[in-house]
Scaffold this active site. Structure first.
Site, PDB file in Angstrom:
ATOM      1  N   ASP A 191       0.865  -1.248   0.080  1.00 16.69           N
ATOM      2  CA  ASP A 191       0.047   0.007   0.087  1.00 16.69           C
ATOM      3  C   ASP A 191       0.899   1.358   0.073  1.00 16.69           C
ATOM      4  OD1 ASP A 191      -2.119   1.306   0.006  1.00 16.69           O
ATOM      5  OD2 ASP A 191      -2.633   1.174   1.929  1.00 16.69           O
ATOM      6  N   GLY A 192       0.277   2.154  -0.688  1.00 15.68           N
ATOM      7  CA  GLY A 192       1.098   3.548  -0.449  1.00 15.68           C
ATOM      8  C   GLY A 192       1.464   4.127  -1.733  1.00 15.68           C
ATOM      9  N   ASN A 193       1.197   3.487  -2.785  1.00 20.48           N
ATOM     10  CA  ASN A 193       1.601   3.920  -4.261  1.00 20.48           C
ATOM     11  C   ASN A 193       1.284   5.089  -4.606  1.00 20.48           C
ATOM     12  OD1 ASN A 193       2.552   1.157  -4.331  1.00 20.48           O
ATOM     13  ND2 ASN A 193       1.211   0.798  -5.958  1.00 20.48           N
TER      14      ASN A 193
ATOM     15  N   ARG B 263       2.286  -4.727   6.265  1.00 19.23           N
ATOM     16  CA  ARG B 263       1.550  -3.854   5.475  1.00 19.23           C
ATOM     17  C   ARG B 263       2.268  -2.329   5.277  1.00 19.23           C
ATOM     18  NH1 ARG B 263      -4.957  -2.241   4.792  1.00 19.23           N
ATOM     19  NH2 ARG B 263      -4.510  -0.668   3.344  1.00 19.23           N
TER      20      ARG B 263
ATOM     21  N   SER C 187     -10.928  -7.127  -3.945  1.00 26.07           N
ATOM     22  CA  SER C 187     -12.148  -7.006  -4.730  1.00 26.07           C
ATOM     23  C   SER C 187     -12.952  -5.841  -4.653  1.00 26.07           C
ATOM     24  CB  SER C 187     -13.047  -8.348  -4.195  1.00 26.07           C
ATOM     25  OG  SER C 187     -12.879  -8.315  -2.690  1.00 26.07           O
TER      26      SER C 187
ATOM     27  N   ARG D  65      -1.111   9.141  -9.779  1.00 26.43           N
ATOM     28  CA  ARG D  65      -1.173   8.152  -8.754  1.00 26.43           C
ATOM     29  C   ARG D  65      -0.393   7.061  -9.479  1.00 26.43           C
ATOM     30  NH1 ARG D  65      -4.069   7.450  -4.485  1.00 26.43           N
ATOM     31  NH2 ARG D  65      -4.516   5.291  -5.088  1.00 26.43           N
TER      32      ARG D  65
ATOM     33  N   TRP E 146     -12.122  -2.345  -7.458  1.00 27.75           N
ATOM     34  CA  TRP E 146     -13.134  -1.710  -8.402  1.00 27.75           C
ATOM     35  C   TRP E 146     -13.705  -0.462  -8.195  1.00 27.75           C
ATOM     36  CZ3 TRP E 146     -11.932  -4.582 -12.640  1.00 27.75           C
ATOM     37  CH2 TRP E 146     -11.483  -5.957 -12.586  1.00 27.75           C
TER      38      TRP E 146
ATOM     39  N   HIS F 243       1.920   3.450  -9.051  1.00 29.17           N
ATOM     40  CA  HIS F 243       1.818   1.998  -9.477  1.00 29.17           C
ATOM     41  C   HIS F 243       2.999   1.635 -10.395  1.00 29.17           C
ATOM     42  CE1 HIS F 243      -1.896   2.302  -7.486  1.00 29.17           C
ATOM     43  NE2 HIS F 243      -2.603   3.090  -8.593  1.00 29.17           N
TER      44      HIS F 243
ATOM     45  N   ARG G 160     -12.489   2.166  -7.647  1.00 33.73           N
ATOM     46  CA  ARG G 160     -11.674   3.284  -8.020  1.00 33.73           C
ATOM     47  C   ARG G 160     -12.102   3.894  -9.211  1.00 33.73           C
ATOM     48  NH1 ARG G 160      -5.591   2.515  -5.536  1.00 33.73           N
ATOM     49  NH2 ARG G 160      -6.288   1.880  -3.253  1.00 33.73           N
TER      50      ARG G 160
ATOM     51  N   ARG H 203       0.004   7.745  -2.692  1.00 33.56           N
ATOM     52  CA  ARG H 203       0.615   8.774  -1.818  1.00 33.56           C
ATOM     53  C   ARG H 203       2.273   9.105  -2.108  1.00 33.56           C
ATOM     54  NH1 ARG H 203      -0.935   5.955   3.488  1.00 33.56           N
ATOM     55  NH2 ARG H 203      -1.395   4.480   1.921  1.00 33.56           N
TER      56      ARG H 203
ATOM     57  N   LEU I 155      10.849 -20.598  -4.515  1.00 35.59           N
ATOM     58  CA  LEU I 155      10.005 -19.350  -3.945  1.00 35.59           C
ATOM     59  C   LEU I 155       8.752 -19.705  -4.840  1.00 35.59           C
ATOM     60  CD1 LEU I 155       9.597 -16.940  -2.341  1.00 35.59           C
ATOM     61  CD2 LEU I 155      10.147 -15.556  -4.164  1.00 35.59           C
TER      62      LEU I 155
HETATM   63  C1  IPE Z   1      -5.284  -2.662   0.006  1.00 30.59           C
HETATM   64  O1  IPE Z   1      -4.933  -1.336  -0.310  1.00 30.59           O
HETATM   65  C2  IPE Z   1      -5.393  -3.528  -1.150  1.00 30.59           C
HETATM   66  C3  IPE Z   1      -4.019  -3.801  -1.954  1.00 30.59           C
HETATM   67  C4  IPE Z   1      -2.814  -3.101  -1.643  1.00 30.59           C
HETATM   68  C5  IPE Z   1      -4.219  -4.509  -3.016  1.00 30.59           C
HETATM   69  P1  IPE Z   1      -6.175  -0.343  -0.197  1.00 30.59           P
HETATM   70  O2  IPE Z   1      -5.459   0.987  -0.379  1.00 30.59           O
HETATM   71  O3  IPE Z   1      -7.176  -0.551  -1.198  1.00 30.59           O
HETATM   72  O4  IPE Z   1      -6.911  -0.566   1.132  1.00 30.59           O
HETATM   73  P2  IPE Z   1      -8.002   0.813   1.970  1.00 30.59           P
HETATM   74  O5  IPE Z   1      -9.100   0.862   1.114  1.00 30.59           O
HETATM   75  O6  IPE Z   1      -7.016   1.777   2.160  1.00 30.59           O
HETATM   76  O7  IPE Z   1      -8.179  -0.197   3.117  1.00 30.59           O
HETATM   77  C1  IPE Z   2      -1.872   0.254  -3.170  1.00 35.58           C
HETATM   78  O1  IPE Z   2      -1.532   1.656  -3.200  1.00 35.58           O
HETATM   79  C2  IPE Z   2      -2.023  -0.322  -4.655  1.00 35.58           C
HETATM   80  C3  IPE Z   2      -3.467  -0.854  -4.967  1.00 35.58           C
HETATM   81  C4  IPE Z   2      -4.495  -0.806  -3.960  1.00 35.58           C
HETATM   82  C5  IPE Z   2      -3.702  -1.116  -6.196  1.00 35.58           C
HETATM   83  P1  IPE Z   2      -2.653   2.698  -3.337  1.00 35.58           P
HETATM   84  O2  IPE Z   2      -3.128   3.118  -4.602  1.00 35.58           O
HETATM   85  O3  IPE Z   2      -3.577   2.148  -2.537  1.00 35.58           O
HETATM   86  O4  IPE Z   2      -1.961   3.828  -2.642  1.00 35.58           O
HETATM   87  P2  IPE Z   2      -2.608   5.041  -1.671  1.00 35.58           P
HETATM   88  O5  IPE Z   2      -2.898   4.129  -0.448  1.00 35.58           O
HETATM   89  O6  IPE Z   2      -3.725   5.671  -2.232  1.00 35.58           O
HETATM   90  O7  IPE Z   2      -1.381   5.772  -1.448  1.00 35.58           O
HETATM   91 MG    MG Z   3      -4.120   2.415  -0.257  1.00 32.31          MG
END
Ligand code: IPE
Ligand code: IPE
Ligand code: MG
Length: 265
Positions: free
Chosen positions: A26-28, A191, A72, A39, A75, A43, A77, A30, A137
């Site tokens: 998570d965090g791509n 996470r 799941s 954004r 979608w 990714h 987004r 941001r 692996l």
């Molecule tokens: C969780 O990240 C799912 C993945 C990393 C694929 P999200 O960014 O979708 O999670 P929430 O919405 O903040 O809980």
């Molecule tokens: C996780 O990064 C990747 C996916 C959920 C696909 P995010 O896209 O959720 O990045 P943030 O949480 O908005 O920074």
């Molecule tokens: Mg996220």
């Protein structure tokens, strides 16, 4: 011991290096926002991190790495972002699976694939077939995966194979039907990105997993950051409901890992 035995029933032989690491990447978004980039730039950068972490896990002889790539709920987004994520997934399948194979890595995808384009499904199945016999692996990508979906689909499969289960069934009847029944339950969950939630990842399988949360955004997560997570894991005492004293006895007694009901005080 069967590989998919529940850690809630037995103490798994985990050792110093976790057998199975499961990561919510998570965090791509941001990461990109911090750089005044769209954004999707986050990714794209995330793919480099995936490459680095797969390599680092293989080097550390971690048996299973599971990466949450698309939930799941993702979608929900904007369509444009979903479309870029699908394109990136497609490109990664085209460019990376051959390299995984060269490195002896087994590739798997778990999730409800029915909503993906046929071309993506074909690439996934071909990649899984190509790498099926590899032993270095096991890299699992969770795509359109949800923990609730997994429990539901496993229950449906069990009931269709054994309708009499509707009256009575045990954990062991359900477990072979989970999407990741080929892997032991995760020892270490990571996470990135600062949120402290599971976001519908492996709900059943994380029952006794050690949880590690870091503020590091996924595109910045590297082998050093992975080692910090592993160090934290190594300092935990996994008790699985037992007492500290029981764990000490079990780890000092060869072959006494199985705690039968009759052995308990
Ligand atoms: C969780 O990240 C799912 C993945 C990393 C694929 P999200 O960014 O979708 O999670 P929430 O919405 O903040 O809980
Ligand atoms: C996780 O990064 C990747 C996916 C959920 C696909 P995010 O896209 O959720 O990045 P943030 O949480 O908005 O920074
Ligand atoms: Mg996220």
């Amino acid at each position: 011991m069967p590989i998919n035995i529940s850690s809630t029933l037995e103490i798994p032989k985990t050792g110093i290096i976790p057998r199975h690491v499961a990561i919510i990447m998570d965090g791509n978004g941001r990461w990109a926002k911090n750089r005044f980039l769209p954004r999707v730039a986050g990714h794209k950068q995330a793919m480099d991190t995936v490459r680095g972490i797969v390599k680092a896990c293989a080097e550390r002889e971690i048996g299973y790495l599971t990466l949450f790539a698309f939930s799941s709920e993702n979608w929900r987004r904007p369509k444009a972002e979903i479309s870029v994520l699908m394109q990136l997934f497609m490109v990664a399948l085209e460019q990376e699976v051959g390299k995984l194979h060269e490195n002896g890595i087994r590739f798997k995808v778990v999730g409800d694939l029915s909503q993906f384009e046929p071309k993506i499904i074909e690439f996934i199945r071909n990649g899984e077939r190509l790498t099926a016999a590899n032993t270095n692996l096991t890299l699992t990508v969770a795509a359109n995966y949800g923990g609730r979906w997994d429990i539901m689909q496993a229950t449906r499969k069990m009931l269709s194979q054994r309708p009499e289960s509707a009256h009575s069934f045990e954990e062991e009847d359900l477990m072979p039907h989970f999407a990741m029944s080929y892997a032991p339950e995760p020892d270490l969950f990571i996470r990135t990105g600062g949120e402290k939630r599971i976001s519908n990842f492996l709900l059943w399988q994380l029952a006794y997993t050690e949880l590690y949360f870091t503020d590091t955004l996924w595109p910045d997560f590297d082998a050093r950051a992975l080692d910090l997570a592993i160090e934290s894991y190594q300092q935990r005492e996994r008790r699985f409901g037992r007492t500290s004293e029981q764990i000490e006895v079990s780890s000092s007694t060869e072959g006494a890992r199985r705690f039968e009901a009759t052995e308990q005080a």
